[in-house]
Design an enzyme around this catalytic site. Structure first.
Site, mmCIF file in Angstrom:
data_model
loop_
_atom_site.group_PDB
_atom_site.id
_atom_site.type_symbol
_atom_site.label_atom_id
_atom_site.label_comp_id
_atom_site.label_asym_id
_atom_site.label_seq_id
_atom_site.Cartn_x
_atom_site.Cartn_y
_atom_site.Cartn_z
ATOM 1 C CE1 TYR A 34 1.003 -0.372 4.436
ATOM 2 C CE2 TYR A 34 -0.023 1.785 4.428
ATOM 3 C CZ TYR A 34 0.767 0.840 5.046
ATOM 4 O OH TYR A 34 1.320 1.112 6.269
ATOM 5 N NE ARG A 53 6.849 4.269 0.948
ATOM 6 C CZ ARG A 53 6.580 5.052 1.984
ATOM 7 N NH1 ARG A 53 7.502 5.311 2.896
ATOM 8 N NH2 ARG A 53 5.391 5.599 2.125
ATOM 9 N NE ARG A 101 -5.368 -19.857 3.250
ATOM 10 C CZ ARG A 101 -4.479 -20.670 3.824
ATOM 11 N NH1 ARG A 101 -4.398 -21.935 3.460
ATOM 12 N NH2 ARG A 101 -3.668 -20.203 4.767
ATOM 13 C CG HIS A 103 0.892 -20.943 1.816
ATOM 14 N ND1 HIS A 103 -0.182 -21.784 1.984
ATOM 15 C CD2 HIS A 103 1.119 -20.376 3.014
ATOM 16 C CE1 HIS A 103 -0.581 -21.726 3.241
ATOM 17 N NE2 HIS A 103 0.187 -20.878 3.890
ATOM 18 C CE LYS A 150 3.062 3.185 3.348
ATOM 19 N NZ LYS A 150 3.172 3.210 4.804
ATOM 20 C CD GLU A 182 9.569 1.622 10.755
ATOM 21 O OE1 GLU A 182 9.339 2.632 10.082
ATOM 22 O OE2 GLU A 182 9.534 0.471 10.291
ATOM 23 C CG LEU A 207 8.118 2.430 5.155
ATOM 24 C CD1 LEU A 207 7.893 1.217 4.263
ATOM 25 C CD2 LEU A 207 6.805 3.149 5.389
HETATM 26 N N1 PDD Z 1 2.548 5.100 7.574
HETATM 27 N N2 PDD Z 1 7.091 3.731 9.277
HETATM 28 C C1 PDD Z 1 5.968 3.004 9.166
HETATM 29 C C2 PDD Z 1 5.919 1.652 9.763
HETATM 30 C C3 PDD Z 1 4.859 3.539 8.467
HETATM 31 O O1 PDD Z 1 3.745 2.816 8.319
HETATM 32 C C4 PDD Z 1 4.943 4.843 7.911
HETATM 33 C C5 PDD Z 1 3.800 5.452 7.153
HETATM 34 C C6 PDD Z 1 6.142 5.566 8.083
HETATM 35 C C7 PDD Z 1 6.320 6.949 7.516
HETATM 36 O O2 PDD Z 1 6.421 6.890 6.103
HETATM 37 P P1 PDD Z 1 6.003 8.128 5.200
HETATM 38 O O3 PDD Z 1 6.790 9.311 5.692
HETATM 39 O O4 PDD Z 1 6.412 7.737 3.829
HETATM 40 O O5 PDD Z 1 4.539 8.312 5.364
HETATM 41 C C8 PDD Z 1 7.191 4.971 8.753
HETATM 42 C C9 PDD Z 1 1.397 5.520 6.818
HETATM 43 C C10 PDD Z 1 1.127 6.989 6.899
HETATM 44 C C11 PDD Z 1 0.220 4.661 7.218
HETATM 45 O O6 PDD Z 1 0.440 3.476 7.440
HETATM 46 O O7 PDD Z 1 -0.891 5.163 7.310
#
Ligand code: PDD
Length: 293
Positions: A34, A53, A101, A103, A150, A182, A207
């Site tokens: 996403y 990304r 389904r 894997h 992501k 993070e 991330l």
């Molecule tokens: N989240 N780390 C994680 C685990 C995240 O899910 C996100 C973003 C970030 C920050 O990334 P960016 O600056 O590119 O938004 C760091 C989004 C906003 C979400 O899951 O809603």
């Protein structure tokens, strides 16, 4: 159309009736990625960084892009426009598709599933929150080892965020091997006791936040002392300042970590300056999205 609208696999549909197959691999395996774009005054923040990304996430998982970037951009703008969202976020999810389904990947490959939604955000509320700063808790980082992709496999993030909520905190900072990686949905930063701005380096355990990259660029341009170097909880508790970054929050000061007050308990000068500079730069560079009004 006045109701809320989602885009699902080529059609704009009322959000309440939008759906995907129960055999979609997003449902079965979280085999999906996403992206989230922040929108302010109808402009996408850091637009190109999020597209880059997205391409990388798809490539890492070998999921086919459902359309080219120009078409995708059109859909994102269209969903924002149809929902009359000018301040908020646009959410895109792409899965490997629906198949019986199993894997292993479907063979032959099936069409990827694509979803786009747009939601309003209370910018004034967020700005007011930024004036005061937020509290975070610390929680063990129990995620997999490819957090640089992501994916929608966010259960550990959801569990830690729930723990934060139950503690009255805004976010949870995730800790592995004694260092902060993070946060659940944002990157974590400190201004250490020596005045150096620090955030964890780009490895597979975080991330690569698009907002993080923008903040690094701003700090470098302003010749602030900044290092991509991990910090421990102890260093965080002794820090002059702390903050988080994300597409939805921008740069947001952290004034409490667990039971400890950071600095004097109010957003510090570095976090404030970076927040203001980020908002200015991100939305100046953003392309104008067609507005519904
Ligand atoms: N989240 N780390 C994680 C685990 C995240 O899910 C996100 C973003 C970030 C920050 O990334 P960016 O600056 O590119 O938004 C760091 C989004 C906003 C979400 O899951 O809603």
């Amino acid at each position: 159309m006045s109701g809320r609208v989602a885009y699902v696999n080529g059609a704009y549909v009322p959000r309440a009736q939008a759906g995907i197959s129960i055999e979609d691999r997003a449902v079965q395996f979280a085999d999906s990625i996403y992206e989230v774009w922040g929108l302010r005054d109808g402009r996408f923040a850091d637009e190109a960084g999020h597209f880059a990304r997205l391409k990388r996430s798809l490539g890492e998982l070998r999921i086919a892009a459902p359309m080219g970037e120009a078409a995708l951009r059109h859909v994102l703008c269209e969903v924002a426009r149809r929902n009359r969202v000018r301040d908020g976020l646009v959410y895109l999810q792409i899965s490997r598709g629906a198949a019986r389904r199993d894997h292993a990947f479907p063979d032959p490959a099936v069409a990827p599933t694509m979803i786009v939604t747009a939601s309003r955000m209370d910018r004034r509320g967020l700005d007011a929150r930024a004036e005061k700063g937020v509290a975070v808790i610390t929680a063990p980082d129990i995620r997999w080892s490819r957090c640089d992709i992501k994916t929608t496999g966010l259960l550990p993030n959801a569990l830690a965020r729930q723990q934060a909520k139950e503690s009255g905190a805004f976010e949870a900072w995730l800790v592995r091997d004694g260092v902060v990686t993070e946060a659940c949905a944002s990157n974590a930063w400190i201004v250490d006791s020596g005045g150096v701005i620090r955030t964890a380096p780009e490895r597979e355990n975080i991330l690569r936040g698009v907002t993080r990259a923008a903040i690094l660029k701003i700090a470098a341009e302003r010749q602030m002392r900044v290092e991509e170097r991990s910090f421990t909880i102890e260093e965080a508790l002794a820090a002059r300042e702390a903050f988080i970054t994300s597409a939805t929050a921008g740069a947001l000061a952290v004034v409490r970590i667990d039971a400890h007050t950071i600095g004097d308990g109010a957003p510090g000068p570095v976090a404030r300056a970076l927040r203001a500079a980020y908002l200015e730069a991100a939305y100046r560079e953003g392309a104008k999205a067609p507005s519904g009004r």
